[in-house]
Write an enzyme that holds these catalytic residues in place. Structure first.
Site, PDB file in Angstrom:
ATOM      1  N   CYS A  13       0.696  -1.229  -0.008  1.00  0.00           N
ATOM      2  CA  CYS A  13       0.008   0.048   0.010  1.00  0.00           C
ATOM      3  C   CYS A  13       0.770   1.066   0.025  1.00  0.00           C
ATOM      4  O   CYS A  13       1.525   1.357   0.774  1.00  0.00           O
ATOM      5  CB  CYS A  13      -0.984   0.069   1.231  1.00  0.00           C
ATOM      6  N   CYS A  25      -0.587   3.113  -6.632  1.00  0.00           N
ATOM      7  CA  CYS A  25      -1.505   2.669  -5.667  1.00  0.00           C
ATOM      8  C   CYS A  25      -1.806   1.230  -5.842  1.00  0.00           C
ATOM      9  O   CYS A  25      -1.934   0.846  -7.115  1.00  0.00           O
ATOM     10  CB  CYS A  25      -2.909   3.521  -5.614  1.00  0.00           C
TER      11      CYS A  25
HETATM   12  N1  DGL Z   1      -3.869   0.314  -2.200  1.00  0.00           N
HETATM   13  C1  DGL Z   1      -3.588   1.431  -1.358  1.00  0.00           C
HETATM   14  C2  DGL Z   1      -2.292   2.204  -1.930  1.00  0.00           C
HETATM   15  O1  DGL Z   1      -1.668   1.422  -2.466  1.00  0.00           O
HETATM   16  C3  DGL Z   1      -4.500   2.656  -1.320  1.00  0.00           C
HETATM   17  C4  DGL Z   1      -6.127   2.622  -1.283  1.00  0.00           C
HETATM   18  C5  DGL Z   1      -6.589   3.266  -0.107  1.00  0.00           C
HETATM   19  O2  DGL Z   1      -6.981   4.474  -0.160  1.00  0.00           O
HETATM   20  O3  DGL Z   1      -6.943   2.695   1.172  1.00  0.00           O
HETATM   21  O4  DGL Z   1      -2.200   3.324  -1.692  1.00  0.00           O
END
Ligand code: DGL
EC number: 5.1.1.3
Length: 288
Positions: free
Chosen positions: A91, A205
């Site tokens: 993330c 993301c």
């Molecule tokens: N998957 C997360 C990232 O790589 C973000 C999604 C969220 O806002 O929770 O930033």
């Protein structure tokens, strides 16, 4: 002098086989699956636990203080329950902020996911790069420092998409996602100035590669989309050679959700496609 007391006796010392390592792949939701897919291939000998803090999703809307506290609290629970040998923070929104606090609190190695600005700067021919991320990631000092360090001579457009991570979740849960909405979310990435056009978009993301084929189709012109997941998987395998080189564990991964109310039939099928046949709920409501 060393003497081998068992030499010639026919006995062999009993050496307990080393248990296969456990890798925890963590995200706010389903985006980390794009990293999990690569990590599973690069580390066939690891037990993989996928943890989605869906009670906290989306992380992009949490303040920096709230996010640090949340990730530490969830990680405390996951480490106590699964004893991972390594954790991947799949993330960007969390990694660009929380890695120092995680490394200070826990003894295991953490591999983060941060915007691929260095490879983008090396690959661009037009000098126009766009970083497609959450509003949290584009606001981070860490992201700005990456740009200053690696892409100072380039024109970098930071695009903090407010809906894209949620749209990726919807698509994986089998809900319809409108082309027009997707097109509007990615439109700011496509910049044209003085006869030059954006030629690289970083998928900063982990949710976004879930929509890659559709984004390619909806893009106003072709660009190179950089997904850092293969590089992350290589880094994990280098840090944990037993996970790469040991005997394969087969499809033995577990998914853990901190809420779980969005576990639709199509999502369970998608999870099984990632080898996540066992699904557990570890309730951790987000304190307001
Ligand atoms: N998957 C997360 C990232 O790589 C973000 C999604 C969220 O806002 O929770 O930033």
């Amino acid at each position: 002098m060393q003497v081998d007391l068992l030499a010639g006796t026919g006995y062999r010392p009993l050496v307990a086989p080393r248990p296969q390592p456990t890798i925890l792949v963590f995200d706010s939701g389903l985006g980390g699956l794009t990293v999990l897919g690569r990590a599973t291939r690069a580390c066939p000998a690891a037990h993989i636990v996928y943890a989605a803090d869906d009670a906290g999703f989306p992380y992009g809307r949490l303040s920096e203080e709230e996010l640090v506290a949340r990730v530490l609290a969830v990680m405390e629970r996951l480490v106590a329950r699964f004893h991972p040998d390594l954790a991947v923070i799949a993330c960007n929104t969390a990694s660009t902020l929380v890695l120092p606090a995680l490394r200070a609190r826990f003894a295991i190695p953490f591999v983060g996911t941060v915007p691929a600005i260095k490879p983008a700067a090396a690959a661009t021919r037009s000098g126009l790069i766009s970083v497609l991320a959450t509003p949290g990631t584009v606001a981070r000092d860490y992201t700005r420092e990456l740009i200053e360090t690696y892409a100072a001579g380039h024109h970098v457009t930071l695009v903090g998409a407010t809906r894209l991570a949620g749209l990726a979740e919807q698509a994986l849960k089998g809900e319809t996602v409108d082309d027009a909405v997707l097109r509007a979310e990615i439109a700011p990435c496509f910049v044209e100035t003085e006869g030059r056009r954006t030629d690289i978009v970083t998928l900063s993301c982990t949710h976004y590669p879930l929509l890659l084929e559709r984004m390619k189709r909806l893009a106003p012109w072709p660009v190179e989309w950089i997904d850092p997941a293969p590089a992350i998987a290589r880094r994990v395998a280098d840090l944990l050679p037993a996970a790469r080189d040991g005997s394969p564990v087969g499809l033995d991964a577990t998914a853990v959700f901190t809420d779980g109310s969005g576990l639709t039939g199509p999502l369970r099928i998608a999870l099984a496609g990632y080898g996540l046949a066992q699904v557990a709920i570890e309730p951790m409501p987000l304190a307001n």
